[in-house]
Each structure stands twice: as C-alpha cells, then as structure tokens.
Design an enzyme around this catalytic site. Structure first.
Site, short mmCIF file in Angstrom:
data_model
loop_
_atom_site.label_atom_id
_atom_site.label_comp_id
_atom_site.label_asym_id
_atom_site.label_seq_id
_atom_site.Cartn_x
_atom_site.Cartn_y
_atom_site.Cartn_z
N TYR A 196 41.09 -22.15 -52.79
CA TYR A 196 41.67 -21.84 -54.10
C TYR A 196 41.38 -23.04 -54.99
CZ TYR A 196 44.60 -17.91 -52.48
OH TYR A 196 45.06 -16.72 -51.99
N ASP B 194 39.69 -13.62 -56.94
CA ASP B 194 40.39 -12.40 -57.38
C ASP B 194 41.87 -12.64 -57.67
OD1 ASP B 194 41.32 -12.76 -54.83
OD2 ASP B 194 40.58 -10.86 -54.03
N HIS C 28 42.27 -8.55 -52.84
CA HIS C 28 43.31 -9.41 -52.30
C HIS C 28 44.37 -8.60 -51.56
CE1 HIS C 28 44.08 -13.74 -52.51
NE2 HIS C 28 45.35 -13.46 -52.32
#
Length: 471
Positions: free
Chosen positions: A233, A261, A351
């Site tokens: 991330y 996403d 996700h």
C-alpha cells in the site's frame, strides 16, 4: 530508564492520563489518544494495562517508537507483574468448540467454523464487505454463470497442477492473497500461512498491514527457496514506502504487488458496527464534529496514499528491480494501460467487495479482456484473478479465460480460525488441490496448459459485458 510499578501503571487509565505497557516498556499515550486513527476507545480499553497483545495484533513492534518518540517512554516494567492474557486458554476454547479438522471437506465449511469461533470484531473485519455487500456476494456467484465443456478420451490418469507465477514454481495455480492482521484469527498470524504454503508448495503474498514483521514471516518458511511476494500500500509519504521496499527486498521477497483498488477505505458497515459496540465513552459534540471510522479496517489503513497514479509506477520502478504486479485492476481499459506500461502482472480484483459496492466481479473483467483485448493474455504480462474462488471448478474457469493463477483470500483466515492455524490452511489448500485435479480430469486437461477457452461456456456471462470499449 526508571522502573514503573504495576500499581502506578493502573492509575493512568483515562483520557486525561493514559499509559500503556508494550513489551516491558511503559508509554505515555495521553497526547496520542485523540489522534489515534481508529478512535480513542481502542486505546482507552487497555489504558493502565499491558497492551502488548492488542498492539502487536495490528502493528509492527518498531512502530510505537516511530509514532510516539522516545520522550513518551515513562520507564520499564516487569511484564510478569501485570495480570497476563491467557492466549492458550482462548485457543483451547476454540479447539473444543470446533469440529474435527478432518470433517472439513469443502472450503465453505471453514466459514461456518470461523463465524462461530472468531471474536465478533475479528469476524466483522474479515467477512465484511462494503455497503450492502453486493460485490462480495457476486464475486462468488458469477462463477455459477459459466459452464464447463469437458472433453473425453484424453488420457488423464495423471494430472499435473503445477505452474509458474512470475517465473517462480508453484505446485498449484493458486496463491494465498495478502490478507492482513492474521493474528486476529490465530496467534501465529501470517507465519502460520507461510509455513502452510511452504509445505503445500504454493506462494504467499504478504500484506503491508500484516500483524507479523516480514522478517518473522520469512523465518517461518519451510526452506530458504520458498517464494514470498509482498503487497504494497503506497504511503502518503512515499519515502516511507521506499524504506519499506528496501526492507522487504533485504528480507528476500521476490516481487512487489502494488494495490491500487483502495485509494480510500470502503464503507464496511459491519466492521464499523462491531467497533462502535465497544465504545466505553462518547462525547456527542466530538462525534459529529470530527466524524471518523472506528472499524478495524479504517484504524489500520489511514496511511494509504490516494494520489498515486500511473507516474507512480515509474517511481516504483526506480526504487526496485523486482517484478511488479498491479493489484486491483477492474476494467479492460486499465488492463491495457498496465500492459502498455510493461507491468509484469495484474490482479483483477475489486478488493473482495470490501472497497466499492456494486463494483463488477473480477471474472467478468477477465471475460471482457478476452473479448476486447485478447492480445494482452500472453507471456509478457501475467493475469491473476482474486475474489470469490471457493471451488476447484472456479479455478478452472478463470484459467480457461486466460488467468495464470488465482488468489485465495478470506478462506485463508477462515481456515486458520477455531484453533486450526497452519493445519487449517493446509487442509484448505489440499481440498482445492483435490477438487482441481478431479475436475481437470473431467474436462480432459492433464496439465494446466491444456485448460483452454473452449472448455467453458460463457454465454450467460456475456450478457453482462459492457457493450463497447474505447482502447
């Protein structure tokens, strides 16, 4: 540092004076209480106590010093003098209430065990999707709209399920997806997944917000040759991400999977409700003036950079020479963009339905790629599908449409629950292996390379495809 008596620690248990013990060090977190991304109540529940277990479930050990600074240290304390949390008794309780592992005969069986044995907060975090959870349900249901077209007389007495993912060998065309905070489910956390994957010969993708440090996960491998990928991330401070990439490179990961996403955290209502139920004090004016999520997801992902763009890919290419995968592609247009940028792989994913509800299922995106951009389904860029996989037949359908492999997410955490840990994950993988081998024989494919487009009937699913695409 001076020693702190357990009785003194216990007196600092309020918003006005809040101390915590973490790994034998007492920290003054009073100034941080109102700034905590997950809300003050998560800290106040352990104020004046040993918060080591709660802290390490969500954070790496070094983060407390980075966040609070050395000035927040009040002293050292004998952890043994603080009433302990009996982790083993909780595991024993789960084991007593869980069915025999041998009675788990399908991946779906583990979900029922998880709901009964996980804490309410853990269950809400792991199982919840965004809003009405339509995408979460449809990710799995979409596979029911595709039928298999088996071929016969194909000599399938021996079926080989092995493949290569980014040049790394895998016993199966599956990998365990980057699930976070696995210690919510079992004390061994992501280390249990590493051990299970290694013994079953598949690859683990490790989450940025893992509850175990990457070094511990690498140590849990069954051999130094076992492949681990790492999911990134991007941090709002890209320098922090660069530092972390250097760290995981040094640890020995073989690829970076950049999640794209979830630029923001989805509205996971069940997760939010589970944490709201634990509120021990509330100031009404503060609640409406500074609204914020209190769920586990929002408490642990406030650092995510929502401003990353295609140029960020070039930045990341400058940081690492490891293979790069983009996780979270949801349209054929972006799949083509990734191909044109020379990306090594993409993950078709919404996700798990946890970010935006009614986002289309990944299998549908894969079908649209088949229809509008089949040229990208070659060896230059591998395509993975993540979301809703529960059966060996699901894996076959994704591979028939051009996927290299599929990701298994929630079932990993479900299978760890109930005290099963590593053994539950292994059992879950074995179930999928057996189903995959059996159904490959039925369709007439003796290895994954023989799983072809003509072995699936997608007419029912084609009705859901977008009518036209401008590439």
């Amino acid at each position: 540092m001076a020693a702190v008596d357990v009785r003194e620690l216990a007196t600092h248990n309020s918003r006005d004076s809040c101390w915590l013990a973490i790994n034998g060090i007492v920290w003054d977190v009073t100034a941080f209480v109102s700034e905590h991304p997950g809300g003050a109540n998560l800290i106040l529940k352990v104020a004046g106590k040993d918060a080591t277990e709660q802290y390490e479930t969500f954070h790496s050990p070094e983060l407390v010093e980075e966040t609070l600074g050395l000035d927040a240290r009040k002293g050292i304390i004998d952890s043994a003098s603080i009433p302990p949390v009996d982790k083993q008794s909780e595991l024993k309780r789960q084991e007593r209430t869980s069915p025999l592992l041998s009675s788990m005969v399908s991946v779906n069986d583990f979900e029922g065990v998880a709901e009964k044995t996980m804490t309410p907060a853990a269950w809400a975090y792991v199982s919840s999707g965004a809003d009405d959870e339509i995408s979460t349900r449809e990710n799995g249901r979409i596979y029911q709209k595709v039928f298999l077209r088996g071929r016969v007389l194909r000599k399938v007495g021996s079926v080989d399920c092995s493949t290569e993912i980014l040049g790394c060998k895998s016993a199966l065309p599956i990998y365990t997806s980057p699930v976070g905070l696995a210690k919510l489910v079992h004390p061994s956390g992501e280390c249990a997944i590493a051990a299970a994957d290694g013994k079953e010969g598949i690859i683990q993708v490790v989450n940025t917000v893992s509850s175990m440090p990457i070094e511990a996960i690498m140590d849990a491998r069954v051999s130094k040759d076992q492949t681990i990928f790492w999911q990134l991330y991007a941090d709002k401070d890209l320098q922090k991400s660069e530092t972390f990439v250097r760290r995981v490179e040094k640890a020995g990961v073989k690829a970076i999977w950049l999640t794209v996403d979830s630029p923001v955290v989805g509205n996971r209502e069940r997760d939010e409700r589970s944490k709201s139920a634990a509120v021990i004090e509330e100031d009404l004016e503060t609640t409406v003036d500074t609204p914020q999520g209190v769920g586990i997801a929002k408490a642990n992902t406030g650092f995510i950079n929502a401003d990353i763009e295609w140029a960020t890919i070039e930045w990341l290419r400058g940081v690492t020479k490891l293979p790069l995968v983009i996780k979270g592609v949801q349209s054929v247009e972006d799949a083509v963009m990734a191909f044109d940028h020379g990306i090594d792989g993409i993950v078709l994913s919404n996700h798990g339905g946890r970010s935006q509800d009614t986002a289309q299922p990944p299998l549908l995106t894969l079908l649209e790629i088949n229809h509008y951009a089949p040229h990208i389904l070659d060896k230059h860029m591998q395509v993975f599908v993540d979301g809703g996989i529960r059966r060996g037949t699901d894996i076959i359908k994704a591979l028939a449409l051009g996927a290299t492999a599929v990701g298994i997410g929630r079932p990993v955490l479900y299978s760890m629950s109930g005290g099963y840990g590593e053994y539950g994950v292994r059992r879950m993988i074995q179930i999928l292996r057996n189903e995959l081998q059996t159904n490959m024989a039925f369709i007439g494919a003796k290895n994954v390379r023989e799983i072809a487009r003509g072995m699936v009937n997608t007419r029912r699913l084609e009705k859901l495809m977008i009518g036209s695409v401008r590439l």
